[in-house]
Write an enzyme that holds these catalytic residues in place. Structure first.
Site, mmCIF file in Angstrom:
data_model
loop_
_atom_site.group_PDB
_atom_site.id
_atom_site.type_symbol
_atom_site.label_atom_id
_atom_site.label_comp_id
_atom_site.label_asym_id
_atom_site.label_seq_id
_atom_site.Cartn_x
_atom_site.Cartn_y
_atom_site.Cartn_z
ATOM 1 N N GLU A 50 0.846 -1.197 0.000
ATOM 2 C CA GLU A 50 0.000 0.000 0.000
ATOM 3 C C GLU A 50 0.881 1.246 0.000
ATOM 4 O O GLU A 50 1.993 1.239 0.541
ATOM 5 C CB GLU A 50 -0.892 -0.020 1.261
ATOM 6 C CG GLU A 50 -1.773 1.205 1.387
ATOM 7 C CD GLU A 50 -2.872 1.060 2.455
ATOM 8 O OE1 GLU A 50 -2.876 0.046 3.168
ATOM 9 O OE2 GLU A 50 -3.703 1.980 2.545
ATOM 10 N N ASN A 95 -6.702 1.475 2.813
ATOM 11 C CA ASN A 95 -7.444 2.729 2.979
ATOM 12 C C ASN A 95 -7.010 3.772 1.943
ATOM 13 O O ASN A 95 -7.809 4.624 1.536
ATOM 14 C CB ASN A 95 -7.221 3.283 4.389
ATOM 15 C CG ASN A 95 -7.799 2.359 5.453
ATOM 16 O OD1 ASN A 95 -8.629 1.497 5.166
ATOM 17 N ND2 ASN A 95 -7.367 2.541 6.691
ATOM 18 N N ASN A 195 -12.029 -1.133 -0.815
ATOM 19 C CA ASN A 195 -11.401 -1.652 0.400
ATOM 20 C C ASN A 195 -12.234 -1.277 1.617
ATOM 21 O O ASN A 195 -12.577 -0.098 1.790
ATOM 22 C CB ASN A 195 -10.004 -1.024 0.536
ATOM 23 C CG ASN A 195 -9.322 -1.404 1.839
ATOM 24 O OD1 ASN A 195 -8.924 -2.544 2.025
ATOM 25 N ND2 ASN A 195 -9.215 -0.457 2.758
ATOM 26 N N GLU A 196 -12.568 -2.262 2.443
ATOM 27 C CA GLU A 196 -13.234 -2.029 3.742
ATOM 28 C C GLU A 196 -14.302 -0.944 3.634
ATOM 29 O O GLU A 196 -14.339 -0.007 4.439
ATOM 30 C CB GLU A 196 -12.202 -1.660 4.811
ATOM 31 C CG GLU A 196 -11.233 -2.791 5.089
ATOM 32 C CD GLU A 196 -10.258 -2.517 6.238
ATOM 33 O OE1 GLU A 196 -10.243 -1.389 6.780
ATOM 34 O OE2 GLU A 196 -9.514 -3.445 6.583
ATOM 35 N N TYR A 268 -6.787 -8.489 11.778
ATOM 36 C CA TYR A 268 -5.562 -8.176 12.495
ATOM 37 C C TYR A 268 -5.765 -8.567 13.945
ATOM 38 O O TYR A 268 -6.835 -8.329 14.502
ATOM 39 C CB TYR A 268 -5.253 -6.673 12.418
ATOM 40 C CG TYR A 268 -4.936 -6.209 11.014
ATOM 41 C CD1 TYR A 268 -3.677 -6.444 10.457
ATOM 42 C CD2 TYR A 268 -5.890 -5.553 10.239
ATOM 43 C CE1 TYR A 268 -3.381 -6.023 9.165
ATOM 44 C CE2 TYR A 268 -5.600 -5.133 8.948
ATOM 45 C CZ TYR A 268 -4.336 -5.374 8.419
ATOM 46 O OH TYR A 268 -4.040 -4.964 7.145
ATOM 47 N N GLU A 318 -6.220 -9.236 3.693
ATOM 48 C CA GLU A 318 -5.334 -8.573 4.659
ATOM 49 C C GLU A 318 -5.373 -9.420 5.923
ATOM 50 O O GLU A 318 -6.453 -9.663 6.479
ATOM 51 C CB GLU A 318 -5.809 -7.153 5.007
ATOM 52 C CG GLU A 318 -5.564 -6.135 3.930
ATOM 53 C CD GLU A 318 -5.951 -4.720 4.372
ATOM 54 O OE1 GLU A 318 -5.818 -4.371 5.556
ATOM 55 O OE2 GLU A 318 -6.418 -3.973 3.487
ATOM 56 N N GLN A 370 1.661 -6.137 5.555
ATOM 57 C CA GLN A 370 1.967 -5.826 4.183
ATOM 58 C C GLN A 370 3.361 -6.357 3.873
ATOM 59 O O GLN A 370 3.921 -7.070 4.706
ATOM 60 C CB GLN A 370 1.871 -4.320 3.970
ATOM 61 C CG GLN A 370 0.478 -3.771 4.291
ATOM 62 C CD GLN A 370 0.267 -2.331 3.864
ATOM 63 O OE1 GLN A 370 1.105 -1.711 3.235
ATOM 64 N NE2 GLN A 370 -0.881 -1.780 4.244
HETATM 65 O O1 AHR Z 1 -2.974 -2.622 6.272
HETATM 66 C C1 AHR Z 1 -3.240 -1.431 6.955
HETATM 67 C C2 AHR Z 1 -4.682 -0.999 6.828
HETATM 68 O O2 AHR Z 1 -5.498 -1.878 7.544
HETATM 69 C C3 AHR Z 1 -5.276 -1.003 5.450
HETATM 70 O O3 AHR Z 1 -5.007 0.162 4.751
HETATM 71 C C4 AHR Z 1 -6.740 -1.121 5.706
HETATM 72 O O4 AHR Z 1 -7.414 -1.772 4.678
HETATM 73 C C5 AHR Z 1 -6.804 -1.873 7.024
HETATM 74 O O5 AHR Z 1 -7.672 -1.290 7.909
#
Ligand code: AHR
Length: 531
Positions: A50, A95, A195-196, A268, A318, A370
């Site tokens: 990203e 994001n 994305n999201e 995450y 992700e 990432q």
């Molecule tokens: O990977 C970091 C961020 O985490 C990404 O930009 C977003 O998609 C997620 O919230």
């Protein structure tokens, strides 16, 4: 007073279970190569780059650096990426993509407009864009996966990007690509619709109905432009209290079920309260979420009118551990999200990968978030790089774990967690019956590949592997990721956690072999099964 002998002391120590070296638990694993789950798709070894912090600028791309090649790509990073056998790289966000206009990043570099980058508070120079990314994926031996802007972007802009990348010649954007140096189209196969988009933090955030309408029309235009593309819809990753991720997922799956190929999920986890056992159980929650979404997909496949013969699959596009670099300060600027990993993080990553393999029938893509510097396995500075702890399990999986995923019988001790928060701001959960051994297995070309995490912090676990179809035979290779303790880490000039090759396990045509897995370790074993 009677003095206790060393022998008696040792016996007592063994009885109460002193250390990983002196006492062991036992486990049994049965392997049946005919009891299968599904084919492991190589795209579960994907990654993500990203425009965020130093992932692109100062990571992948370092114009003017003596470590960079003629295209500005860091040669040391390219080598490390190759070691991960990365199948595909998602780009450019995240994001970031929700306010990214791809046309800013093409053409002569000095003419490209610098922009305020609002997601992570940086100046975006746009000196790295589509054509530079394509050079990177080619040199890294991987494949591109592009995400279009469904926030401030339009469906027309999305269509034009597909045209720029995939149409050979004729229309304006195809000709523009040729003019900028790429005569042949890039033939980008994987495209995600934003994305999201369920997250209130997302620029141009939409509700599920509005997202579905926009995504459906974008998918239509993109496929009319390039019929072979695979389309990924943005599922929900918002598990903060009050959010309803299942509602979002079920709505968009229903509305988009005829046109999409994957639903994207993100996860995450972290260890903010420093509880090792809670933390090590978190990949199980990813597995639960996988099963929930799989059920929704099955429901939607009834009555869907799809052109694709395949069902919708899950793309965990992700995943990672991320909790230290999450303060207000760590979320912005040129050094955003620089997480420094240790051994327990590497074991959690191995747990995620085991979960993808165990769910190989439905999880057909996964992207570690990432690739470089930003919550990443590769970490650079101006003069070099080092491999973070999480690099090692990922490299072992991505270079070895292919074939058919097997449904194992595992009998070992378990533990229960307390009620804990799995990530920052997320709902809490309790996990019961967490096995100390977390195992996945695949079978390919007569070889079985076992991936074993011993979650026990102190004890080795002596394990009997029993083959129910055929005999183990020959030298079984053993690779272990471990370190002196669960907090061991790597840094520039320091490698405490890495992969070590262990002595082979010699098996002479037997339906059984044993191995003792040391405390807090990840081990990959591979060897032959014969008639
Ligand atoms: O990977 C970091 C961020 O985490 C990404 O930009 C977003 O998609 C997620 O919230």
């Amino acid at each position: 007073m009677k003095r206790i002998s060393i022998k008696a002391f040792l016996a007592a120590f063994l009885l109460i279970g002193g250390t990983g070296f002196l006492s062991a638990q036992n486990a049994r694993v049965k392997i049946d190569i005919e009891r299968t789950i599904g084919e492991v798709n190589q795209n579960i070894y994907g990654n993500f780059a990203e425009h965020l912090g130093r992932c692109i600028y100062g990571g992948i791309y370092d114009e003017g650096s003596s470590l960079a090649d003629e295209d500005g790509l860091r040669k040391d990073v390219l080598e490390a990426v190759k070691g991960l056998n990365v199948s595909l790289v998602r780009y450019p966000g995240g994001n970031f993509v929700s306010n990214y206009h791809w046309k800013d990043g093409i053409g002569p570099k000095d003419d490209r407009p610098p922009r305020m980058e609002l997601a992570w508070a940086r100046l975006e120079t746009n000196r790295f864009g589509t054509d530079e990314f394509m050079k990177f994926v080619k040199k890294a031996g991987t494949e591109p996966y592009l995400s279009v802007n469904m926030g401030t972007g339009t469906i027309e802009e999305a269509q034009q990007w597909v045209e720029y990348c995939n149409v050979k010649e004729g229309p304006y954007y195809a000709e523009l690509r040729k003019k900028y140096g790429s005569v042949e189209p890039y033939n980008v196969k994987y495209w995600s619709l934003g994305n999201e988009m369920d997250g209130h933090w997302q620029m141009g955030h939409l509700n599920a109905e509005d997202y579905s309408k926009k995504a459906l029309e974008a998918a239509k235009l993109m496929r009319l432009t390039s019929p072979e593309i695979k389309i990924i819809a943005a599922g929900s990753s918002n598990y903060t209290p009050g959010a309803d991720p299942n509602e979002w997922n079920s709505t968009i799956l229903h509305e988009l079920r005829d046109v999409i190929d994957y639903i994207a999920l993100h996860m995450y986890v972290g260890n903010p309260n420093d509880n090792y056992y809670n933390y090590l159980s978190t990949p199980r929650i990813l597995e639960e979420r996988t099963q929930i979404v799989k059920g929704m997909i099955l429901r939607e496949m009834q009555g869907a009118e799809r052109e694709s013969p395949d069902p919708i699959y899950i793309a965990w596009d992700e995943y990672n551990t991320w909790y230290r670099a999450r303060t207000d300060k760590a979320l912005v600027g040129n050094n955003a999200l620089e997480e420094h990993y240790n051994l327990e993080d590497a074991l959690v990553i191995a747990g995620f990968l085991n979960a993808f393999v165990r769910n190989a029938d439905i999880v057909k893509m996964a992207n570690m978030a990432q690739l470089v510097n930003v919550i990443a396995p590769i970490f650079t500075n101006e003069t070099g790089m080092f491999k973070q702890t999480i690099y090692y399990p990922l490299a072992l999986f991505a270079n070895n774990v292919f074939g058919t995923s097997l449904d194992l019988f595992v009998d070992c001790d378990t533990y229960n967690t307390d009620n804990f928060a799995i990530g920052m701001g997320e709902v809490t959960t309790q996990q019961n019956g967490v096995p100390y051994l977390d195992i996945s297995a695949t079978y390919k070309d007569g070889e079985v590949i076992l991936c074993v995490i011993n979650r026990h912090k102190d004890k080795a676990i002596a394990t009997d592997f029993i083959s129910q179809t055929g005999m183990f035979n020959g030298d079984f290779e053993v690779y272990e990721v471990n370190g002196p303790d669960t907090k061991a880490d790597n840094d520039f000039g320091k490698t405490q956690v890495e992969t070590k090759q262990k002595p082979v396990i010699k098996v002479n045509k037997s339906d059984q072999f044993s191995y003792s897995f040391p405390a807090h370790s990840f081990t990959l074993i591979k060897g032959k099964i014969v008639e």
